[in-house]
Design a protein around this motif. Structure first.
Motif, mmCIF file in Angstrom:
data_model
loop_
_atom_site.group_PDB
_atom_site.id
_atom_site.type_symbol
_atom_site.label_atom_id
_atom_site.label_comp_id
_atom_site.label_asym_id
_atom_site.label_seq_id
_atom_site.Cartn_x
_atom_site.Cartn_y
_atom_site.Cartn_z
ATOM 1 N N LEU A 135 4.899 0.606 5.048
ATOM 2 C CA LEU A 135 4.464 1.114 3.743
ATOM 3 C C LEU A 135 3.680 0.050 2.974
ATOM 4 N N ILE A 136 4.110 -1.190 3.048
ATOM 5 C CA ILE A 136 3.398 -2.273 2.352
ATOM 6 C C ILE A 136 1.990 -2.430 2.912
ATOM 7 N N ILE A 137 1.864 -2.426 4.236
ATOM 8 C CA ILE A 137 0.544 -2.579 4.860
ATOM 9 C C ILE A 137 -0.367 -1.418 4.490
ATOM 10 N N LEU A 138 0.171 -0.210 4.533
ATOM 11 C CA LEU A 138 -0.637 0.958 4.196
ATOM 12 C C LEU A 138 -1.033 0.968 2.718
ATOM 13 N N THR A 139 -0.142 0.496 1.869
ATOM 14 C CA THR A 139 -0.468 0.425 0.448
ATOM 15 C C THR A 139 -1.592 -0.575 0.202
ATOM 16 N N LEU A 140 -1.536 -1.713 0.901
ATOM 17 C CA LEU A 140 -2.621 -2.684 0.795
ATOM 18 C C LEU A 140 -3.921 -2.118 1.346
ATOM 19 N N THR A 141 -3.811 -1.250 2.344
ATOM 20 C CA THR A 141 -5.004 -0.661 2.957
ATOM 21 C C THR A 141 -5.684 0.338 2.036
ATOM 22 N N PHE A 142 -4.914 1.236 1.442
ATOM 23 C CA PHE A 142 -5.495 2.320 0.643
ATOM 24 C C PHE A 142 -5.473 2.047 -0.859
ATOM 25 N N GLY A 143 -4.513 1.257 -1.300
ATOM 26 C CA GLY A 143 -4.419 0.980 -2.723
ATOM 27 C C GLY A 143 -3.750 2.062 -3.530
ATOM 28 N N THR A 144 -3.342 3.163 -2.871
ATOM 29 C CA THR A 144 -2.660 4.251 -3.573
ATOM 30 C C THR A 144 -1.427 4.662 -2.778
ATOM 31 N N LEU A 145 -0.399 5.071 -3.481
ATOM 32 C CA LEU A 145 0.862 5.400 -2.833
ATOM 33 C C LEU A 145 0.779 6.714 -2.053
ATOM 34 N N VAL A 146 0.043 7.683 -2.570
ATOM 35 C CA VAL A 146 -0.050 8.970 -1.877
ATOM 36 C C VAL A 146 -0.756 8.803 -0.535
ATOM 37 N N ALA A 147 -1.895 8.128 -0.540
ATOM 38 C CA ALA A 147 -2.633 7.910 0.707
ATOM 39 C C ALA A 147 -1.821 7.072 1.678
ATOM 40 N N ALA A 148 -1.085 6.096 1.180
ATOM 41 C CA ALA A 148 -0.258 5.256 2.047
ATOM 42 C C ALA A 148 0.908 6.044 2.630
ATOM 43 N N GLY A 149 1.414 7.006 1.863
ATOM 44 C CA GLY A 149 2.574 7.752 2.338
ATOM 45 C C GLY A 149 2.274 8.757 3.429
ATOM 46 N N LEU A 150 1.030 9.261 3.488
ATOM 47 C CA LEU A 150 0.698 10.286 4.482
ATOM 48 C C LEU A 150 0.844 9.786 5.924
ATOM 49 N N PRO A 151 0.228 8.655 6.312
ATOM 50 C CA PRO A 151 0.416 8.177 7.688
ATOM 51 C C PRO A 151 1.876 7.874 8.006
ATOM 52 N N LEU A 152 2.584 7.308 7.033
ATOM 53 C CA LEU A 152 3.996 7.004 7.262
ATOM 54 C C LEU A 152 4.793 8.282 7.479
ATOM 55 N N ASP A 283 -5.693 10.108 -3.848
ATOM 56 C CA ASP A 283 -5.840 8.782 -4.449
ATOM 57 C C ASP A 283 -4.922 8.577 -5.646
ATOM 58 N N LYS A 284 -3.990 9.501 -5.845
ATOM 59 C CA LYS A 284 -3.022 9.342 -6.930
ATOM 60 C C LYS A 284 -2.051 8.204 -6.613
ATOM 61 N N GLY A 285 -1.479 7.675 -7.686
ATOM 62 C CA GLY A 285 -0.507 6.600 -7.505
ATOM 63 C C GLY A 285 -1.161 5.273 -7.203
ATOM 64 N N ARG A 286 -2.288 5.022 -7.858
ATOM 65 C CA ARG A 286 -3.024 3.786 -7.592
ATOM 66 C C ARG A 286 -2.185 2.574 -7.985
ATOM 67 N N VAL A 287 -2.174 1.569 -7.119
ATOM 68 C CA VAL A 287 -1.384 0.360 -7.348
ATOM 69 C C VAL A 287 -2.253 -0.665 -8.069
ATOM 70 N N PRO A 288 -1.808 -1.178 -9.211
ATOM 71 C CA PRO A 288 -2.616 -2.154 -9.956
ATOM 72 C C PRO A 288 -2.924 -3.399 -9.118
ATOM 73 N N LEU A 289 -4.060 -3.982 -9.371
ATOM 74 C CA LEU A 289 -4.527 -5.235 -8.768
ATOM 75 C C LEU A 289 -5.030 -5.070 -7.341
ATOM 76 N N ILE A 290 -4.343 -4.238 -6.530
ATOM 77 C CA ILE A 290 -4.726 -4.129 -5.129
ATOM 78 C C ILE A 290 -6.142 -3.585 -5.000
ATOM 79 N N GLY A 291 -6.481 -2.582 -5.819
ATOM 80 C CA GLY A 291 -7.810 -1.998 -5.747
ATOM 81 C C GLY A 291 -8.915 -3.007 -6.025
ATOM 82 N N ARG A 292 -8.613 -3.996 -6.850
ATOM 83 C CA ARG A 292 -9.630 -4.986 -7.186
ATOM 84 C C ARG A 292 -9.913 -5.934 -6.023
ATOM 85 N N LEU A 293 -8.957 -6.069 -5.126
ATOM 86 C CA LEU A 293 -9.121 -6.997 -4.014
ATOM 87 C C LEU A 293 -9.908 -6.386 -2.868
#
Length: 693
Positions: A135-152, A283-293
């Motif tokens: 989940l951490i890797i996917l969150t870093l990849t997409f920057g949003t929790l919804v998109a990260a949760g789908l593959p998982l 793209d809902k559930g955007r994680v702060p800071l990650i998107g900027r990186l």
């Protein structure tokens, strides 16, 4: 390797602890002459013959300080598993009544109970660690929790579905105890990877300005096809284990093929349906800071720069990268396969400590070479004389330990001769004893008796015979896997060069992984860091299993990257530029997918069983090598050197069907479709975030 036996047979891990089907209540006392057997034997008899059967003959140590109460747990392996608790309770009660004594039980059912408990705890730990890492890797990849949760979600449901389907025939067909670990590891990795391939491409198309529907169609025509081809390639590779003829490999093949097929099906059907329903809400559930990186472009600057430098000096790049991989693979030439047993189990288990105590006092309960003689009458005549001569020669040989025992069947047609051997059952000392028995002693003694059939079993025999059988089957397995993979990629890319090159590059990463296994586990490096004791080799089932799994998983990245390269080339882009853009544009997806796989596999290095540690390190090392050295150096360098020869197809193969990217290049809704002119993005409509990493 821990195995669950076929229905009606005792299970496998404790086979080194005792003779098949028996159990022991071990009693040790410091005072000679104390009644060391009466209490435990009396309590066991109270359980009744339907639960246990006490043997008439019990063993007492030479100094009179220890004894064994031998008993059988009634029923097959499944029934024994359910009935062992009663005998364990009886022995525990005897221990509680006599605290001055050591009264302990070990045997097939009791050891399996303890071992399976640890396996269950290991798998629970693997699941608990794998999910947050993924989940951490996917969150870093997409920057949003919804998109990260789908593959998982796709990965988890694929694993659960496969485990449920595998459980249905397990009451009839043999199922290996490690199967759950294999399904969890493979299912979570490919489930996340396949859905990641699809989802990343769909997000990329949306970021490029396509409509939601057009983005889904483009993803299906490109990444969807790559997922299908990758999944079929993995299934083909896994099917090679059926040729081995070994029940464990067959069990692994069934579970792995099933979970890959489910993950592939879910990625091609369930995931698109969910994306269609969610739309840009993914793209809902955007994680702060990650998107900027994250980089604003669809291509990775790092991999684009690296690929450019590699392709500027392709010959030197291949020599350096290939030389490194060959150096890593050289130790694999010394690879020894051994049958893991007691030594690969956690040594702090109480059942293992009991086994060590018993083996120290009663050598025949430890590592033995078992000679089985079958004849019309083994108690008389030439057969009996041969058995006596065999015992004499064994007693005079330095290759064995004292304490040889002979057990006769009730009808006098079978004799079992247990010959204690030094070593752990798989090391050179045990193998020397086996070779002397088979090559010298048996032919000169009981082997000469007319009408007698003689066979040798035991850990050394099992290890050596397994290796021999596997060696004889390897050419067929290699031919099957290489042949079908070649044909599949030949049809996919309409080139005879691409599949040959892919197979060669995969062998580089697999060979390097084998070499790392030898350095770490066979040679005993990193013992203190990884928390294991070397058994002088690699567990016998692992090399073949790693080969088929790694070959299939490595093809995932090749198919995904080369599909993008071929797509660009078929649009008219020169091969060199197509390679640069293809690798850089897929870099984020491949890097994320590789990190997920490496993370999941590395979790298994932290588990208790040595088999799991070897499996996790071998897979993690190969995937890491494949996603970096192979993908970033060897692949672009080799494609640069070959140029347009990459796409060479003999004229006599032009009849092959066209399933490559060129069919979809200009199709409506395909990769070339520009954003619809009448569907401009509204000023307040949020656009999906960039997708590269």
């Amino acid at each position: 390797m821990p195995k669950a036996g076929q229905k009606g047979e005792p299970q496998g891990p404790p086979r080194r602890i005792l003779r098949r089907g028996s159990s022991r209540a071990y009693t040790r006392d410091a005072a000679r002459g104390h009644d060391r057997r009466g209490e435990s034997g009396r309590r066991l008899r109270l359980l009744g013959q339907e639960t246990v059967a006490i043997d008439d003959g019990n063993d007492v140590s030479a100094d009179g300080h220890a004894a064994l109460v031998n008993f059988q747990i009634a029923g097959d392996s499944n029934e024994a598993r359910d009935r062992v608790d009663a005998s364990l309770a009886a022995v525990a009660a005897a221990q509680a009544r006599h605290p001055a004594l050591d009264i302990e039980q070990f045997g097939g059912a009791s050891a399996n109970k303890a071992v399976n408990k640890v396996i269950g705890e290991d798998l629970a730990k693997a699941g608990e660690l794998s999910l947050p890492v993924t989940l951490i890797i996917l969150t870093l990849t997409f920057g949003t929790l919804v998109a990260a949760g789908l593959p998982l979600l796709i990965g988890i449901t694929s694993v659960l579905a496969a485990l449920g389907l595998v459980a249905l025939p397990s009451g009839v067909l043999p199922v290996d105890a490690n199967l759950a670990a294999v399904v969890l590891m493979i299912g979570l990795a490919v489930g996340v990877d396949y859905s990641l391939f699809y989802l990343r491409r769909e997000r990329e198309e949306r970021a490029a300005g396509r409509s939601e529907q057009a983005a889904l169609v483009a993803a299906a025509a490109t990444s969807g096809r790559a997922v299908l081809i990758s999944g079929v390639t993995v299934i083909v590779a896994m099917a090679g284990m059926f040729i081995s003829g070994d029940k464990s490999f067959i069990s692994f093949a069934e579970g792995a093929i099933l979970v890959v097929a489910i993950a592939m099906f879910a990625s091609l059907t369930v995931l698109p349906a969910m994306l269609s329903w969610l739309g840009d809400r993914v793209d809902k559930g955007r994680v702060p800071l990650i998107g900027r990186l994250r980089h604003p472009a669809g291509r990775s600057r790092f991999w684009e720069a690296l690929t450019g430098r590699v392709m500027a000096r392709p010959g030197l790049s291949i020599v350096l990268a290939g030389g490194l991989l060959i150096l890593l693979a050289i130790p694999a030439l010394q690879l020894r396969v051994v049958t893991s047993g007691i030594d690969q189990m956690p040594q702090n288990l109480p059942i293992i400590k009991t086994y060590d105590k018993v083996r120290a006092v009663f050598p025949t309960q430890g590592v033995t070479a078992t000679v089985v003689v079958q004849a019309d009458d083994v108690r008389s005549g030439a057969t009996a004389a041969g058995i006596a001569a065999l015992r004499t020669q064994v007693n005079h040989s330095k290759a064995f330990l004292p304490g040889t025992e002979v057990t006769y069947s009730a009808d006098g047609t079978v004799a079992q001769i247990d010959v204690p051997t030094p070593g752990n059952g798989t090391d050179p000392a045990s193998v020397r004893g086996l070779d002397e028995l088979r090559g010298t002693i048996i032919p000169a003694t009981v082997g000469r008796a007319e009408g007698a059939t003689v066979n040798v079993s035991g850990d050394a025999a099992s290890s050596k015979d397994f290796a021999s059988q596997l060696t004889s089957r390897l050419p067929l397995i290699f031919t099957f896997v290489f042949g079908l993979a070649f044909l599949l990629m030949l049809v996919t890319f309409r080139s005879i060069v691409i599949p040959i090159k892919a197979i060669i590059l995969n062998l580089f990463s697999i060979g390097a992984a084998y070499g790392i296994l030898v350095l770490v586990f066979q040679d005993g490096r990193l013992e203190s860091l990884l928390g294991y004791d070397s058994i002088g080799g690699v567990t016998n089932w692992l090399p073949l299993f790693l080969f088929v799994v790694l070959f299939g998983l490595s093809m995932d990245y090749h198919v995904f990257i080369l599909s993008r390269v071929r797509e660009l080339h078929d649009r008219g882009m020169p091969t060199d530029e197509a390679v640069k853009q293809g690798i850089s544009s897929t870099a984020g997806t491949v890097t994320s997918a590789a990190l997920v796989m490496v993370g999941v596999f590395a979790v298994f290095i932290t588990l208790s069983f040595l088999d799991f540690k070897e499996l996790g390190l071998g897979l993690a090392a190969a995937v890491l090598i494949d996603a970096t050295i192979i993908r970033g150096v060897m692949l672009p360098a080799s494609m640069k050197l070959l140029g347009d020869w990459n796409w060479y197809l003999p004229s006599w193969l032009e009849w092959l069907p066209r399933v490559g990217a060129e069919r979809d290049a200009g199709a409506p809704g395909g990769p070339d479709e520009p954003p619809a002119p009448d569907e401009p993005a509204a000023p307040d409509e949020p656009r999906p975030a960039p997708v590269s990493a």
